[in-house]
Design a protein around this motif. Structure first.
Motif, short mmCIF file in Angstrom:
data_model
loop_
_atom_site.label_atom_id
_atom_site.label_comp_id
_atom_site.label_asym_id
_atom_site.label_seq_id
_atom_site.Cartn_x
_atom_site.Cartn_y
_atom_site.Cartn_z
N ALA A 94 0.81 -1.21 0.00
CA ALA A 94 0.00 0.00 0.00
C ALA A 94 0.85 1.27 0.00
CB ALA A 94 -0.93 0.00 1.21
N TYR A 122 0.84 4.17 -2.79
CA TYR A 122 0.57 5.56 -2.45
C TYR A 122 1.68 6.48 -2.96
CZ TYR A 122 0.32 9.80 0.35
OH TYR A 122 0.31 11.11 0.76
N LEU A 134 -5.55 2.57 -1.19
CA LEU A 134 -6.69 2.71 -0.29
C LEU A 134 -7.44 1.41 -0.07
CD1 LEU A 134 -7.93 6.18 -1.52
CD2 LEU A 134 -7.07 5.63 0.77
N THR A 185 -5.63 -2.61 3.90
CA THR A 185 -5.79 -2.28 5.31
C THR A 185 -4.44 -1.95 5.94
OG1 THR A 185 -5.62 -4.62 5.92
CG2 THR A 185 -7.84 -3.72 5.57
N LEU A 223 -2.30 0.42 4.96
CA LEU A 223 -1.84 1.79 4.74
C LEU A 223 -1.93 2.56 6.05
CD1 LEU A 223 -0.89 3.62 2.39
CD2 LEU A 223 -3.27 4.38 2.17
N ASP A 276 -2.35 5.53 8.75
CA ASP A 276 -3.35 6.60 8.74
C ASP A 276 -2.86 7.87 8.04
OD1 ASP A 276 -5.42 5.20 9.85
OD2 ASP A 276 -5.24 6.09 11.84
N ARG A 309 -2.99 7.19 4.47
CA ARG A 309 -4.39 7.03 4.05
C ARG A 309 -5.03 8.41 3.87
NH1 ARG A 309 -7.51 3.04 3.35
NH2 ARG A 309 -6.05 1.62 4.37
#
Length: 170
Positions: free
Chosen positions: A40, A44, A67, A70, A72, A74, A77
């Motif tokens: 993730a 990103y 996204l 799970t 990633l 915070d 995110r």
């Protein structure tokens, strides 16, 4: 010859972007995203780099991949939600932008960037009253400008209904 770890390769790619070598960073990040399709953070960082290069359409899939995970963190995110929402808006995908940014606010309700980009997307969808409400509320609650602070209560009041008219003959 030593083999570099995923973390080292990612750090180098991010450093290239920070130094202004976004094209080289993009090449490395795309290769990393291919090598680690379920990572993730790499997705990103790859999306962010595409976005920074004006390659918004190419950024979308990387933002969505990031996204969907799970894993990633915070902070990332939040950045991905702002990035994807903003990217959808730039691409003219206004409803997708509104959906993404509203979803982001469910998780990060006080984030000013999400609220700002949501207001812009709402404007693009013709929801001008809600867009103004969000921006006035944001201004009233976050501005450090002394003149705005002096009128904070009034601005906050009018944020609720800009069309309010008080008194007869007004």
């Amino acid at each position: 010859m030593t083999t570099q770890s995923r973390d080292e390769l990612l750090a180098e790619a991010v450093e290239l972007r920070v130094r202004g070598e976004a094209e080289r960073a993009r090449d490395r990040l795309v290769a990393l995203a291919d090598q680690y399709p379920d990572d993730a953070v790499i997705s990103y960082q790859t999306a962010w780099t595409h976005d920074g290069l004006g390659l918004e359409a190419e950024a979308v899939a990387y933002y969505e991949r990031a996204l969907d995970s799970t894993d990633l963190p915070d902070e990332d995110r939040l950045g991905a939600l702002v990035g994807l929402g903003s990217t959808f808006r730039i691409l003219g995908r206004y409803e997708d932008a509104v959906r993404t940014l509203r979803g982001g606010l469910e998780r990060f309700p006080d984030d000013g960037a999400l609220r700002t980009f949501l207001a812009m997307a709402l404007f693009n969808t013709g929801q001008h009253d809600e867009a103004m409400r969000i921006l006035l509320d944001l201004l009233a609650t976050t501005s450090e400008d002394p003149q705005v602070r002096a009128y904070r209560v009034a601005i906050g009041h009018y944020a609720k209904d800009l069309r309010e008219i008080v008194g007869e003959g007004a």
